[in-house]
Scaffold this active site. Structure first.
Site, PDB file in Angstrom:
ATOM      1  N   LYS A 195      32.156  11.125  -5.091  1.00 36.18           N
ATOM      2  CA  LYS A 195      30.977  11.529  -5.869  1.00 36.18           C
ATOM      3  C   LYS A 195      30.322  10.375  -6.621  1.00 36.18           C
ATOM      4  O   LYS A 195      29.114  10.371  -6.837  1.00 36.18           O
ATOM      5  CB  LYS A 195      31.359  12.644  -6.831  1.00 36.18           C
ATOM      6  CG  LYS A 195      31.573  13.976  -6.128  1.00 36.18           C
ATOM      7  CD  LYS A 195      31.572  15.120  -7.125  1.00 36.18           C
ATOM      8  CE  LYS A 195      31.588  16.457  -6.400  1.00 36.18           C
ATOM      9  NZ  LYS A 195      32.886  16.738  -5.757  1.00 36.18           N
TER      10      LYS A 195
ATOM     11  N   GLU B 139      24.549  19.593 -13.498  1.00 43.18           N
ATOM     12  CA  GLU B 139      25.323  20.829 -13.558  1.00 43.18           C
ATOM     13  C   GLU B 139      26.682  20.531 -12.948  1.00 43.18           C
ATOM     14  O   GLU B 139      26.816  19.617 -12.130  1.00 43.18           O
ATOM     15  CB  GLU B 139      24.620  21.939 -12.775  1.00 43.18           C
ATOM     16  CG  GLU B 139      24.922  21.988 -11.281  1.00 43.18           C
ATOM     17  CD  GLU B 139      24.479  20.770 -10.494  1.00 43.18           C
ATOM     18  OE1 GLU B 139      23.498  20.127 -10.910  1.00 43.18           O
ATOM     19  OE2 GLU B 139      25.119  20.462  -9.465  1.00 43.18           O
TER      20      GLU B 139
ATOM     21  N   SER C 296      38.216  12.531   0.985  1.00 43.64           N
ATOM     22  CA  SER C 296      37.151  12.516  -0.021  1.00 43.64           C
ATOM     23  C   SER C 296      37.631  12.277  -1.442  1.00 43.64           C
ATOM     24  O   SER C 296      36.893  11.757  -2.274  1.00 43.64           O
ATOM     25  CB  SER C 296      36.356  13.820   0.045  1.00 43.64           C
ATOM     26  OG  SER C 296      37.212  14.939  -0.114  1.00 43.64           O
TER      27      SER C 296
HETATM   28  C1  LIG Z   1      33.150  17.772  -4.832  1.00 47.60           C
HETATM   29  C2  LIG Z   1      34.147  17.410  -3.819  1.00 47.60           C
HETATM   30  C3  LIG Z   1      34.028  17.817  -2.459  1.00 47.60           C
HETATM   31  C4  LIG Z   1      32.940  18.726  -1.968  1.00 47.60           C
HETATM   32  O1  LIG Z   1      31.646  18.260  -2.093  1.00 47.60           O
HETATM   33  P1  LIG Z   1      30.800  17.759  -0.844  1.00 47.60           P
HETATM   34  O2  LIG Z   1      29.436  17.592  -1.415  1.00 47.60           O
HETATM   35  O3  LIG Z   1      30.871  18.818   0.210  1.00 47.60           O
HETATM   36  O4  LIG Z   1      31.397  16.486  -0.386  1.00 47.60           O
HETATM   37  C5  LIG Z   1      34.973  17.381  -1.550  1.00 47.60           C
HETATM   38  N1  LIG Z   1      36.006  16.604  -1.927  1.00 47.60           N
HETATM   39  C6  LIG Z   1      36.174  16.209  -3.211  1.00 47.60           C
HETATM   40  C7  LIG Z   1      37.350  15.358  -3.553  1.00 47.60           C
HETATM   41  C8  LIG Z   1      35.259  16.597  -4.202  1.00 47.60           C
HETATM   42  O5  LIG Z   1      35.438  16.200  -5.462  1.00 47.60           O
END
Ligand SMILES: *Cc1c(COP(=O)(O)O)cnc(C)c1O
Length: 394
Positions: A90, A112, A378
């Site tokens: 993010k 938000e 992610s």
């Molecule tokens: C917020 C988040 C997601 C989901 O958000 P996307 O916009 O679909 O990427 C996925 N993995 C992690 C670790 C997150 O913090």
């Protein structure tokens, strides 16, 4: 121009656009008119790249997971977004948007947040730049996510409780939009995924596209070929997936797999498997695919992972799904939790439960044995330890 990227009207096939109240036109039009020009500016690019390097810690490694590869019979690489500052992808987007806000002359940032991850990433870059930060968060989420609320406050952000409706993410989004309408001149609204009115989905995807840009280079160095056979990522709104897919979209021989959260099961009534159940409609300012009742009411999503708990899917993903370019699948809570434990014990990496959904799909793949697979990891699992402990009785 790629047929999978946004067109000059703000659409991906039939999806996207800017479906907003008239009072938001000035804010959104200002962004539409300026974002590409600002992002092309050499001084913008230089500062973005320098912060990604020195502050976020990029490039994130592309790690060849040998024990995982052996288990599934393929050559599996993990793109380690979990090693970024603040623990997930993010921050790539919030860094980009804060630099853009500065160049638009904005002094105040709003956002938000649901589980608090995007709120923390936004509060972080506001501290970095000394800008005022207001984060809207549902009253119930504030109670459920105390550590993230504390992080935001420690960084100097003001966390405002949304007390209407179900007191969760969608109510926080409504409050943020109301704030933006009332403060059009000095405020920028940082949206955290590839959702919202045009240009947000394209802008956020461009900031996250660093993920696949680095991957191509790293894969070339490691294997002699810049394109893998398969790229995989989990999808909530779709920003880490959009970043992971971005520079492979026009390589039609690269298979794209996106994994949504099935919750207790696609047919259980407690799910976030948007493409399996959803229909076309408008949500949060764009035409996309969303879970809705016969008469168009949005259905409350459910997933054990707060980041995938979203009733829609960004417009680019809706188009990749509908055009057949991407394969959209889902993994249940149980499948994801088991996959998270498996990665921890095979590789010594505790993944975010969101990322575990992408890993879970490996169980359903039939590899021939020589495929190269890249999975976007992610985020890291520190934030999810409570959940893992409860689930596995640790
Ligand atoms: C917020 C988040 C997601 C989901 O958000 P996307 O916009 O679909 O990427 C996925 N993995 C992690 C670790 C997150 O913090």
């Amino acid at each position: 121009m790629s047929k999978y990227q946004v067109d000059n009207r703000g659409y991906y096939g039939p999806f996207g656009g800017a479906y907003i109240p008239e009072m938001l036109y000035p804010n959104v039009e200002e962004l539409q008119n300026q974002y590409l020009q600002i992002m092309k500016d050499p001084s913008f690019i230089a500062e973005f790249e320098q912060l990604l390097k020195d502050y976020v810690g990029r490039p994130s490694p592309l790690y060849h997971a040998q024990r995982l590869s052996k288990k599934y019979g393929a050559k599996i690489f993990l793109k380690r977004e979990d090693l970024n500052h603040t623990g997930a992808h993010k921050i790539n987007n919030t860094i980009g948007q804060i630099l853009l806000a500065e160049r638009l002359g904005k002094k105040r940032i709003i956002a938000e947040t649901g589980a608090g991850q995007h709120g923390v990433a936004t509060a972080t870059v506001c501290a970095l730049k000394g800008l005022e930060c207001v984060v809207y968060m549902g009253e119930i989420d504030i109670q459920r996510q105390a550590p993230n609320v504390a992080r935001m406050k420690m960084m100097g952000a003001k966390v405002v409780a949304a007390k209407s409706g179900s007191k969760t993410l969608k109510d926080a989004t409504n409050e943020a939009l109301r704030d933006w309408i009332n403060n059009p001149v000095d405020t920028h609204y940082i949206i955290g995924s590839v959702v919202g009115p045009h240009p947000y989905p394209d802008m956020v995807a461009r900031f996250q596209s660093i993920i696949s840009k680095e991957t191509r280079k790293q894969l070339l160095e490691k294997t002699g070929k810049g394109t893998p056979d398969i790229v995989m990522a989990c999808v909530g709104g779709g920003s880490n997936a959009a970043g992971m897919f971005y520079h492979f979209l026009d390589d039609e021989d690269v298979k794209i797999i996106a994994v949504e959260a099935a919750g207790h099961g696609v047919e259980s009534g407690e799910t976030a498997a948007t493409t399996a159940l959803g229909k076309e409609g408008v949500l949060h300012g764009s035409r996309q695919i969303l879970m809705q009742t016969e008469d168009g009411q949005v259905i409350e999503p459910y997933s054990i992972s707060a980041g995938l708990d979203y009733p829609g899917i960004g417009p680019q993903h809706a188009w990749l799904f509908k055009s057949g370019r991407g394969q959209y699948v889902s993994a249940t809570d149980d499948e994801a939790m088991q996959a998270g434990l498996r990665l921890t014990q095979l590789e010594g990496i505790i993944p975010a439960i969101e990322s575990s959904h992408a890993l879970a799909h490996l169980e359903k793949m039939n590899f021939k044995g020589d495929e190269t697979v890249v999975i976007c990891l992610s985020g890291r699992g520190d934030k999810d330890l409570d959940n893992y402990m409860k689930y596995f009785n640790l």
